[in-house]
Design a protein around this motif. Structure first.
Motif, PDB file in Angstrom:
ATOM      1  N   ASP A 133      32.672  33.928  41.923  1.00 44.69           N
ATOM      2  CA  ASP A 133      33.944  33.310  40.919  1.00 44.69           C
ATOM      3  C   ASP A 133      34.794  33.535  41.914  1.00 44.69           C
ATOM      4  OD1 ASP A 133      35.333  32.906  39.108  1.00 44.69           O
ATOM      5  OD2 ASP A 133      34.801  34.864  37.834  1.00 44.69           O
ATOM      6  N   VAL A 134      35.397  31.958  42.449  1.00 46.77           N
ATOM      7  CA  VAL A 134      36.350  32.056  43.147  1.00 46.77           C
ATOM      8  C   VAL A 134      37.624  31.991  42.373  1.00 46.77           C
ATOM      9  CG1 VAL A 134      35.242  30.754  44.774  1.00 46.77           C
ATOM     10  CG2 VAL A 134      36.254  29.507  43.079  1.00 46.77           C
ATOM     11  N   GLU A 135      37.721  31.887  41.124  1.00 48.48           N
ATOM     12  CA  GLU A 135      38.912  32.139  40.465  1.00 48.48           C
ATOM     13  C   GLU A 135      39.467  33.266  39.979  1.00 48.48           C
ATOM     14  OE1 GLU A 135      38.470  27.754  37.916  1.00 48.48           O
ATOM     15  OE2 GLU A 135      38.036  29.855  36.862  1.00 48.48           O
ATOM     16  N   GLN A 136      38.422  34.404  39.810  1.00 51.87           N
ATOM     17  CA  GLN A 136      38.596  35.616  39.273  1.00 51.87           C
ATOM     18  C   GLN A 136      38.192  36.907  40.054  1.00 51.87           C
ATOM     19  OE1 GLN A 136      37.566  36.226  35.116  1.00 51.87           O
ATOM     20  NE2 GLN A 136      38.179  34.010  34.529  1.00 51.87           N
ATOM     21  N   HIS A 137      37.758  36.369  41.244  1.00 50.08           N
ATOM     22  CA  HIS A 137      37.283  37.716  42.115  1.00 50.08           C
ATOM     23  C   HIS A 137      38.427  38.352  42.611  1.00 50.08           C
ATOM     24  CE1 HIS A 137      34.845  39.887  44.958  1.00 50.08           C
ATOM     25  NE2 HIS A 137      35.237  39.423  46.073  1.00 50.08           N
ATOM     26  N   GLU A 138      38.383  39.567  42.733  1.00 50.48           N
ATOM     27  CA  GLU A 138      39.361  40.412  43.209  1.00 50.48           C
ATOM     28  C   GLU A 138      39.004  41.164  44.627  1.00 50.48           C
ATOM     29  OE1 GLU A 138      41.075  42.438  40.138  1.00 50.48           O
ATOM     30  OE2 GLU A 138      41.927  40.585  39.177  1.00 50.48           O
ATOM     31  N   GLY A 139      37.998  40.960  45.284  1.00 48.49           N
ATOM     32  CA  GLY A 139      37.445  41.939  46.177  1.00 48.49           C
ATOM     33  C   GLY A 139      38.330  41.392  47.708  1.00 48.49           C
ATOM     34  N   ARG A 140      37.645  41.955  48.672  1.00 48.22           N
ATOM     35  CA  ARG A 140      38.674  41.890  50.016  1.00 48.22           C
ATOM     36  C   ARG A 140      38.683  40.383  50.715  1.00 48.22           C
ATOM     37  NH1 ARG A 140      34.941  42.157  54.380  1.00 48.22           N
ATOM     38  NH2 ARG A 140      32.922  42.897  53.825  1.00 48.22           N
ATOM     39  N   ASP A 141      37.442  39.698  50.135  1.00 43.20           N
ATOM     40  CA  ASP A 141      37.277  38.342  50.486  1.00 43.20           C
ATOM     41  C   ASP A 141      37.769  37.340  49.536  1.00 43.20           C
ATOM     42  OD1 ASP A 141      36.058  38.913  53.012  1.00 43.20           O
ATOM     43  OD2 ASP A 141      34.089  39.060  51.856  1.00 43.20           O
ATOM     44  N   ALA A 142      38.833  37.578  48.516  1.00 47.44           N
ATOM     45  CA  ALA A 142      39.025  36.860  47.506  1.00 47.44           C
ATOM     46  C   ALA A 142      40.064  35.616  48.256  1.00 47.44           C
ATOM     47  CB  ALA A 142      39.776  37.568  46.381  1.00 47.44           C
ATOM     48  N   ASP A 143      40.946  36.169  49.107  1.00 43.41           N
ATOM     49  CA  ASP A 143      41.895  34.808  49.765  1.00 43.41           C
ATOM     50  C   ASP A 143      41.107  33.967  50.467  1.00 43.41           C
ATOM     51  OD1 ASP A 143      43.985  36.271  48.488  1.00 43.41           O
ATOM     52  OD2 ASP A 143      44.640  37.378  50.305  1.00 43.41           O
ATOM     53  N   LEU A 144      40.026  34.097  51.061  1.00 46.57           N
ATOM     54  CA  LEU A 144      39.310  33.494  51.916  1.00 46.57           C
ATOM     55  C   LEU A 144      38.714  32.261  51.145  1.00 46.57           C
ATOM     56  CD1 LEU A 144      37.001  35.697  54.261  1.00 46.57           C
ATOM     57  CD2 LEU A 144      38.953  34.283  54.811  1.00 46.57           C
ATOM     58  N   VAL A 145      38.520  32.603  49.702  1.00 43.64           N
ATOM     59  CA  VAL A 145      37.931  31.307  48.890  1.00 43.64           C
ATOM     60  C   VAL A 145      38.517  30.668  48.050  1.00 43.64           C
ATOM     61  CG1 VAL A 145      35.384  32.750  49.364  1.00 43.64           C
ATOM     62  CG2 VAL A 145      37.202  32.995  47.332  1.00 43.64           C
ATOM     63  N   ARG A 146      40.063  30.888  47.975  1.00 40.98           N
ATOM     64  CA  ARG A 146      40.974  30.442  47.073  1.00 40.98           C
ATOM     65  C   ARG A 146      40.949  28.791  47.059  1.00 40.98           C
ATOM     66  NH1 ARG A 146      40.846  34.453  43.829  1.00 40.98           N
ATOM     67  NH2 ARG A 146      42.100  35.908  44.492  1.00 40.98           N
ATOM     68  N   THR A 147      40.641  28.269  48.209  1.00 38.81           N
ATOM     69  CA  THR A 147      40.683  26.718  48.072  1.00 38.81           C
ATOM     70  C   THR A 147      39.486  26.187  47.584  1.00 38.81           C
ATOM     71  OG1 THR A 147      39.388  26.644  50.302  1.00 38.81           O
ATOM     72  CG2 THR A 147      41.840  26.593  50.505  1.00 38.81           C
ATOM     73  N   PHE A 148      38.523  26.975  46.941  1.00 40.54           N
ATOM     74  CA  PHE A 148      37.404  26.483  46.257  1.00 40.54           C
ATOM     75  C   PHE A 148      37.574  26.391  44.936  1.00 40.54           C
ATOM     76  CE2 PHE A 148      35.600  27.305  50.561  1.00 40.54           C
ATOM     77  CZ  PHE A 148      34.746  26.629  50.642  1.00 40.54           C
TER      78      PHE A 148
END
Length: 220
Positions: A133-148
């Motif tokens: 869930d690249v829109e709502q995930h708030e874990g440590r890797d959230a910023d890595l996947v924002r472009t998706f």
């Protein structure tokens, strides 16, 4: 695995929770229905190691003569949507038969976005496992996947199964239901399997293979 909400009719899946491969006869019977397809494996963030069920399926399916393609990315640890999209399309274009997509995590998010943006017409069906869930995930890797982001909100033009886990840190149950409704995907509850990756030690994941072969009957 149980069905908790579907936008299309599905058959019950085999309730199997084993890390051991099935006997050769049963596998041969299962795989007959996917022989007409090219299988496209789409790994997620950090790829899928040899122990991951996607890699195990890759080897297993090839051993039964199934055509398998795999999306390759130059950097699995630092994904960029446009780069990943380009390499997804390259792998897709190598397919010559209708395509069954086997996507995990960020690979599933990639699949639905590319399929929507590019109107890919040769997809027979997609197995979307533990969608990130690249829109709502708030874990440590959230910023890595924002472009998706954003994830599409429109109906997919091919059959799809969305498989989720009740304790997946990347996808809450509520969101799994919401995305399945938006995409008209059949929704399957896998229980508590975390992110349904190699950390779960699923082996060849017989339940998932059953879902793939069931999906093939809808794509045929």
């Amino acid at each position: 695995m149980s069905i908790i909400g579907c936008q299309q009719r599905t058959e019950p899946l085999h309730s199997l929770r084993t890390t051991e491969p099935h006997d050769a006869f049963q596998l041969s019977h299962w795989f007959r229905c996917i022989e007409p397809f090219d299988i496209l494996i789409v790994p997620g963030l950090r790829g899928s190691s040899d122990a991951h069920w996607q890699s195990r399926w890759d080897r297993l399916l090839r051993s039964y003569g199934i055509s398998v393609m795999r999306v390759r990315q130059p950097n699995w640890a630092h994904p960029d949507y446009n780069v990943w999209k380009e390499n997804f399309i390259k792998a897709y274009d190598r397919c010559r038969r209708p395509v069954l997509i086997v996507a995990h995590s960020l690979g599933a998010a990639l699949t639905v976005r590319v399929a929507t943006e590019c109107n890919l017409t040769n997809i027979g069906g997609a197995l979307l496992v533990a969608v990130a869930d690249v829109e709502q995930h708030e874990g440590r890797d959230a910023d890595l996947v924002r472009t998706f982001a954003p994830l599409p909100s429109s109906v997919m033009n091919f059959p799809s199964f969305l498989l989720f886990s009740r304790n997946d840190p990347w996808l809450k149950v509520r969101r799994a239901r919401q995305l399945a409704r938006a995409w008209n995907a059949s929704l399957f509850d896998c229980g508590r399997l975390g992110h349904i990756g190699e950390d779960t030690q699923l082996g060849e994941w017989a339940e998932g293979l059953s879902a793939l072969t069931t999906l093939a009957t809808y794509a045929a």
